[in-house]
Design an enzyme around this catalytic site. Structure first.
Site: not given
Ligand SMILES: *Cc1c(COP(=O)(O)O)cnc(C)c1O
Length: 419
Positions: A321, A317, A347-348, A279-280
């Site tokens: 996105y 972001r 400037c965008e 998780p990130g």
């Molecule tokens: C980006 C990534 C994550 C983390 O994704 P989250 O949406 O931030 O939890 C985990 N594994 C891999 C291989 C990734 O590229």
């Protein structure tokens, strides 16, 4: 309750007023709550309680040393996608053994560096990569622990740029190919089969893509068992979404995610297979905000604009996105709202944080809080328009630390040469 709350008319991060940080450190500035990172990590970890598991924080979400240090202290492992991220993780005191190396384009030099550092596992994404890693490992008299990244071909129902588990995406290999690659790896001299993994996308707001993908993984693990290949772990990647405050439904909580994942994985848990997660966003996303100051307002025939000192180079972001971030005035929230485009000085036309957002009317000089910016905020910042990257501040209780100073112009040109 999030870490950013009003006390009277002033927005605080934990026990520190954001006006104080803005006055002392300048704007734009990223502010993170240490206790919220800890809360999120523990909530995620606790959701998987009862099954053997490892939480490998996805370093790319926020790779600032001071943030990584908090995760190291919590006992996290790391999911990295470059040697630069390995460097950061080790500099933050992280254990190489807890590191998983993902990504479709690892070079031979990167493989060697990671092997020498003694990382835990390589997530291999193609047949050619498997051969290359086998060669590098043998040349260095080592056995590389590997997992094959499969592409389960499920639709994560998120933004196309952060969908990674569909067969048209560049990530992983098909289930059929994976079975062959596992046999190749098992017969190699430089590789040791450890696991299988997927990562199907980011900002997922349902559990069904995870459970569908896990069901396919379970089939594969059972087929591999018939081939005589026994795995130590299955890695289900990251991707759990967070609430960006748009009001279009809440993502599953870590607890709900844990229940769904556990049920889907049940056939494997009995085999003694360990669960690995990456998780990130869900760990650091809600803990961070970008604080920016209003420079000017203006109105034309079509629109009202609020021009702030932060820009797309600081938080890309919304531009990249079309992402929605919550916004609040740092002081005096109770006043009439108006629809405005919040834009930066770059400037965008793409340099915007929000379009037609109903916000309390802000005066020049006031501070704006842009929330849920802890993940993929500072980590994606650039120097476009020769703008020094914003400083980052970690709040803990009633004190704060500048964990990254604002860049200087001297640093921006340090590697350049006049001819
Ligand atoms: C980006 C990534 C994550 C983390 O994704 P989250 O949406 O931030 O939890 C985990 N594994 C891999 C291989 C990734 O590229």
């Amino acid at each position: 309750m999030g870490p950013f709350q009003y006390r009277g008319n002033e927005l605080f991060c934990e026990d520190v007023a954001l006006t104080k940080i803005a006055d002392e450190v300048g704007t734009p500035v990223y502010v993170y709550s240490r206790s919220d990172i800890e809360r999120a990590y523990k909530a995620f970890d606790a959701a998987l309680d009862g099954i053997p598991h490892e939480v490998c924080y996805a370093v790319k979400a926020n790779s600032t040393l001071g943030v990584l240090g908090v995760l190291v202290q919590l006992g996290a492992g790391a999911d990295i996608v470059s040697i630069g991220e390995l460097y950061r993780w080790l500099r933050a005191g992280g254990d190489p053994d807890g590191v998983i190396f993902s990504g479709v384009g690892k070079t031979a030099a990167e493989m060697k560096t990671a092997l020498d550092a003694g990382i835990g596992c390589f997530n291999v994404e193609s047949g050619e990569e498997l051969l290359a890693l086998d060669k590098v490992a043998q040349e260095n008299g080592k056995r590389a622990k590997i997992s094959i990244r499969v592409n389960p071909d499920v639709d994560p129902q998120t933004h196309p740029y952060i969908s990674t588990g569909l067969k048209q995406n560049k990530f992983g290999v098909s289930m059929a190919e994976a079975r062959q690659l596992f046999r190749d790896a098992a017969n190699s001299k430089g590789l040791a089969v450890a696991g299988v993994d997927f990562h199907i996308g980011s900002q997922l707001t349902k559990t069904s893509p995870f459970t569908d993908a896990i069901a396919r993984l379970v089939d594969l693990v059972q087929q591999l068992a018939k081939d005589g290949i026994k795995l130590e772990h299955v890695d289900i990647g990251g991707g759990l979404g967070i609430d960006y405050g748009k009001g279009d439904g809440l993502p599953p909580s870590p607890a709900e995610y844990g229940v769904a994942v556990r049920a889907a994985l049940a056939p494997l848990i009995d085999l003694g297979i360990k669960l690995v997660t990456e998780p990130g966003r869900v760990i650091v996303g809600q803990a961070g905000a970008l604080i920016t100051r209003v420079l000017y307002r203006k109105r034309n025939e079509a629109k009202h604009f609020t021009i702030v000192d932060g820009a797309m180079n600081d938080l890309m972001r919304p531009t990249l996105y079309s992402a929605y971030h919550p916004m609040k005035p740092v002081t005096n929230p109770d006043r009439p709202a108006q629809a405005t485009d919040v834009v930066g000085p770059i400037c965008e036309t793409g340099d915007f944080f929000a379009r037609d957002r109903e916000l309390p009317a802000l005066d020049a000089g006031e501070l704006l809080w842009i929330g849920a910016a802890g993940a993929y905020g500072s980590a994606m910042a650039s120097n476009y328009n020769t703008r020094p990257r914003a400083p980052e501040v970690l709040v803990s209780g009633s004190s704060y630390t500048v964990i990254r100073a604002r860049e200087t112009y001297e640093q921006l040109v340090a590697n350049e040469k006049l001819v």
